[in-house]
Structure formats: structure tokens, C-alpha cells
Design an enzyme around this catalytic site. Sequence first.
Site, PDB file in Angstrom:
ATOM      1  N   HIS A  85     -24.709 -27.289  23.413  1.00 16.68           N
ATOM      2  CA  HIS A  85     -25.750 -26.268  23.302  1.00 16.68           C
ATOM      3  C   HIS A  85     -25.745 -25.300  24.475  1.00 16.68           C
ATOM      4  CE1 HIS A  85     -28.101 -29.375  20.674  1.00 16.68           C
ATOM      5  NE2 HIS A  85     -27.041 -28.884  20.075  1.00 16.68           N
ATOM      6  N   HIS A 242     -27.712 -24.443  12.779  1.00 15.62           N
ATOM      7  CA  HIS A 242     -27.386 -25.290  13.917  1.00 15.62           C
ATOM      8  C   HIS A 242     -25.941 -25.761  13.857  1.00 15.62           C
ATOM      9  CE1 HIS A 242     -28.217 -27.772  17.400  1.00 15.62           C
ATOM     10  NE2 HIS A 242     -27.444 -28.676  16.825  1.00 15.62           N
ATOM     11  N   ASP A 246     -23.317 -25.269  16.883  1.00 15.98           N
ATOM     12  CA  ASP A 246     -22.438 -26.309  17.435  1.00 15.98           C
ATOM     13  C   ASP A 246     -20.983 -25.853  17.426  1.00 15.98           C
ATOM     14  OD1 ASP A 246     -24.371 -28.176  18.076  1.00 15.98           O
ATOM     15  OD2 ASP A 246     -24.122 -29.360  16.253  1.00 15.98           O
ATOM     16  N   HIS A 269     -18.655 -31.974  15.398  1.00 16.35           N
ATOM     17  CA  HIS A 269     -17.955 -31.941  16.684  1.00 16.35           C
ATOM     18  C   HIS A 269     -16.538 -32.502  16.594  1.00 16.35           C
ATOM     19  CE1 HIS A 269     -21.708 -30.765  18.419  1.00 16.35           C
ATOM     20  NE2 HIS A 269     -22.303 -31.910  18.162  1.00 16.35           N
TER      21      HIS A 269
END
Length: 302
Positions: A85, A242, A246, A269
Site C-alpha cells: 500500500h 483495491h 495492490d 500478490h
Amino acid sequence: MPTDRIASCQQTLAKTIRCIGVGVHSGESVSMAIKPAAINTGYVFVRTDVAHHNRIEAIWSNVTDTSMCTKITNAHGVSISTIEHIIAALAGMHIHNAAIEVGGPEVPIMDGSSADFVTLIQAVGIKRQNAPLKIIRVLKPIQVSHGTGTAFLLPADERRFSMEFNFAGRMAETSFLSYYPDSDDFVECLADSRTFGFFEDAQKLQAAGLAKGASLQNTIVIGEAGVMNEGGLRHNDEFVRHKVLDAVGDLALAGGVLLAHFDGINSGHGLNNQLLRALFADPSAWELVDPKDQLHSNWGIA
């Protein structure tokens, strides 16, 4: 502070910014200072609670864990977690060089988004640096897949992030979003979109001694009846926003500005990092753009 969103050269912070928050996994208070850095520094973390070998370069090859966040580790085993973030905030605000000092093993989660970091950046401003951007141009398609997730890097004349997301099939709705970093406003499009998870998963994690700092103040929690947070969602499509946030943070670990179209389907991720590893494993798939060519290009980033 420059009002245009397009960086024509490297940039750093005008002044140091500081914050204190909780680590979402440790549950412990942690302080952080983000400082201006010299040309070609990139993003470097410094663990101020570690006496020796405490610098960790935020680069794709240093990523060692992506199970619940992005974690990087240096050659001496010193690590820092939950970097995505703050890196997304820096990259989204077109800051290319920063030294991030953290007094613990993970970056504070703040409200679960990049909003607090962006507010601090806006308060001190951005400083232009007398050096061209390091631009990495993707030359051919790269694809990685795992389970219900797939991620692509595609050649493009402008930077773009696209995401299709449906909780890997756990919810019926599928959301789509495209974000153009050099024309869209990171603050308006992505910055305040929070991390999220299912209540049943959070219970299991906390029972196992994990996610000790997670709460309704920093995580969107989804229960049987829907979103449990007071006030609900900030955006109807906050989840996919979001996921793109990411991805912005994860792909900023490329070591330069990626001139490419990132296209993800339920990508997280792990896939984001695998995508960079696949790209740089193939020397024919990318090239560094000559700074002289940047002067004559029509790309948004030059």
C-alpha cells in the site's frame, strides 16, 4: 507540488513524512518515516529496529512471501512485510525514489488503503529530479496462471491496469476496472479503496495467531449478510479497485516504470510477482528505453 499527474523525470518527496499505526499481522504499533532519496535510488526500506544489514531494496527479486501480503527480504534475512500500500501510494503519485524507515517487521496498515499515505505526500509535495525515468518497455505478451487466477503483461503504447475480479468464484458478482496511471487520478480512482476479507477466514487466521491487528477500522469484512463495516463500502466496486491498487504496488517493484498493459483475472500478490519473474527471465520480452527516445515519444509517461 506539481499539479500534473504525468512525470517527465524522476521525482522524490519534497520533505520527510511520518506516521504511526498498527501492523495488521503482528497487531503491534509501528512507526514509519518516508524520506526523500537520491536519483536512481528507487524504493528502499530501512528497518530502524535492526542494528546491522537493515536495508532492503523493494525489487521483485527480493519478494519472499505473498501469502497474505507482499514481503521482501534482503540477503541477510532481514525482511519487511505489507509493503504494497505504501509502494502503491508512491508509484501512484509518481514518486520514483524514496527511503522508507520502519521501526518493525511490517508497514503500518493505517485504514487498509493508501489514502493516509497519499494525504501525507500531498501535505509535503513532490520534488522533480534532474534525471530521466527508467522505463522498461514490454515487447511481447507474458502470462502466468494459478488456480482461478491469471495475469498478463502485454505490449502497449500507454500504461494500463485492467482487472476482472469475482473472489475466485466465492461471490456471484464479477467486477471489472481499467486504470490508466498517466491520465487517471490515483487519488480519485484507487487510493481510498481498502483491503478486504471474509469473516470466516479472519476467524481462522486469528485463531492461528495471525492477523492480530486486523479490525473493522482497517479491513472490509464480509459476513453472511454482506459487508459488516459501519457505513458499508466507499465505492460500489471497492473490491476490484483495491485489487488494482495492490497490482500498482506489486508491479512498481519492477525496478523502473513498466510501459505495458497489466491485465489480471483474480490476480493477487503471488501472481503479480510471478509475472515480473517471468518477464525478467526472458531477455527478449523487455528492453530499457533510451532516455533520448523519451524526449520524442508520445507516451503519457514521457
